[in-house]
Design a protein around this motif. Structure first.
Motif, PDB file in Angstrom:
ATOM      1  N   ILE A  41       0.989  -1.541   0.031  1.00 45.13           N
ATOM      2  CA  ILE A  41      -0.270  -0.170  -0.095  1.00 45.13           C
ATOM      3  C   ILE A  41       0.973   1.570  -0.285  1.00 45.13           C
ATOM      4  O   ILE A  41       0.450   2.247  -0.660  1.00 45.13           O
ATOM      5  CB  ILE A  41      -0.812   0.486   1.045  1.00 45.13           C
ATOM      6  CG1 ILE A  41      -2.147  -1.413   0.800  1.00 45.13           C
ATOM      7  CG2 ILE A  41      -1.731   1.041   1.975  1.00 45.13           C
ATOM      8  CD1 ILE A  41      -3.253  -1.712   2.388  1.00 45.13           C
ATOM      9  N   ARG A  58       0.391   3.969  -2.975  1.00 42.49           N
ATOM     10  CA  ARG A  58       0.554   5.211  -2.803  1.00 42.49           C
ATOM     11  C   ARG A  58       1.614   6.257  -2.883  1.00 42.49           C
ATOM     12  O   ARG A  58       1.209   7.317  -4.161  1.00 42.49           O
ATOM     13  CB  ARG A  58       0.034   5.944  -1.504  1.00 42.49           C
ATOM     14  CG  ARG A  58      -0.923   5.467  -0.999  1.00 42.49           C
ATOM     15  CD  ARG A  58      -1.355   5.648   0.406  1.00 42.49           C
ATOM     16  NE  ARG A  58      -2.634   5.040   0.838  1.00 42.49           N
ATOM     17  CZ  ARG A  58      -3.295   4.813   1.598  1.00 42.49           C
ATOM     18  NH1 ARG A  58      -2.327   4.584   2.851  1.00 42.49           N
ATOM     19  NH2 ARG A  58      -4.417   3.989   2.411  1.00 42.49           N
ATOM     20  N   LEU A 109      -4.162  -0.783  -5.663  1.00 42.56           N
ATOM     21  CA  LEU A 109      -4.442  -0.301  -4.105  1.00 42.56           C
ATOM     22  C   LEU A 109      -5.806  -0.772  -3.517  1.00 42.56           C
ATOM     23  O   LEU A 109      -5.220  -1.192  -2.925  1.00 42.56           O
ATOM     24  CB  LEU A 109      -3.915   1.416  -4.309  1.00 42.56           C
ATOM     25  CG  LEU A 109      -4.167   1.784  -3.710  1.00 42.56           C
ATOM     26  CD1 LEU A 109      -3.130   1.229  -2.140  1.00 42.56           C
ATOM     27  CD2 LEU A 109      -4.388   3.296  -2.534  1.00 42.56           C
ATOM     28  N   SER A 140     -10.289   3.091  -4.166  1.00 40.70           N
ATOM     29  CA  SER A 140      -9.057   3.578  -5.000  1.00 40.70           C
ATOM     30  C   SER A 140      -9.899   3.091  -5.871  1.00 40.70           C
ATOM     31  O   SER A 140      -9.827   2.878  -7.396  1.00 40.70           O
ATOM     32  CB  SER A 140      -8.684   2.477  -4.356  1.00 40.70           C
ATOM     33  OG  SER A 140      -7.803   3.183  -3.388  1.00 40.70           O
TER      34      SER A 140
END
Length: 187
Positions: free
Chosen positions: A59, A63, A79, A95
């Motif tokens: 994650i 990002r 994601l 997302s």
């Protein structure tokens, strides 16, 4: 993207596809050492972490990849998958919605969105998402299975069986058990 970093990512991707995950991760990391904002290397390395169940690391990298290339629907989709895998359902839904803002025809994001909506206890919306996914890609085994399971949860048995039949027709050698509780397939 520098030529050296791009070459490392391409070699890493070939190794990744061949199942040499550790070697691929090493090359993606090397590409990032040369070019820390390489969105491809960030995404592919994140994918490896997620495949290994290391969702927080994945994650974090995703990002960073989105910071570099926010318009990449595939990165938002990945994601969302990582967030779903780590139990962050509301964030996963956001997302997938972001992925669809950038690429409304991304069947995988519609299907993954449906899985999250089902997990959130919103079956009507989930079925709509699976239907959108299947309109875009009627060959998605995962979406036929998930659609069938969600239909089964709301006692729409005939439609559920039709969905399971479609899944079985696509992959006759894979067991599809319409009696089991829903197992979410992501892609």
């Amino acid at each position: 993207m520098t030529d050296q970093a791009a070459a490392l990512v391409e070699k890493g991707l070939a190794l990744h596809r061949a199942g040499a995950v550790e070697d691929a991760a090493r090359l993606y990391s090397e590409a990032l050492a040369r070019e820390p904002s390489n969105a491809d290397a960030l995404s592919y390395l994140a994918m490896i972490f997620c495949q290994q169940g290391q969702f927080p690391k994945g994650i974090d990298l995703l990002r960073k990849a989105i910071d570099v290339a926010p318009e990449r629907a595939s990165t938002h989709n990945l994601l969302g998958r990582a967030q779903h895998g780590s139990g962050q359902l509301d964030q996963a839904l956001a997302s997938f919605d972001a992925a669809l803002r950038y690429q409304p025809g991304l069947a995988q994001a519609h299907g993954n969105r449906g899985s999250v909506l089902s997990d959130l206890g919103r079956p009507a919306e989930a079925i709509e998402s699976f239907d959108r996914a299947l309109a875009l890609d009627p060959t998605s085994f995962e979406d036929w299975c998930n659609r069938g399971a969600t239909l089964q949860e709301v006692d729409r048995e005939e439609e559920a069986l039709t969905s399971f039949d479609r899944a079985i027709a696509l992959r006759p050698n894979v067991a599809v058990n319409p009696c089991q509780s829903r197992a979410t397939y992501l892609h």
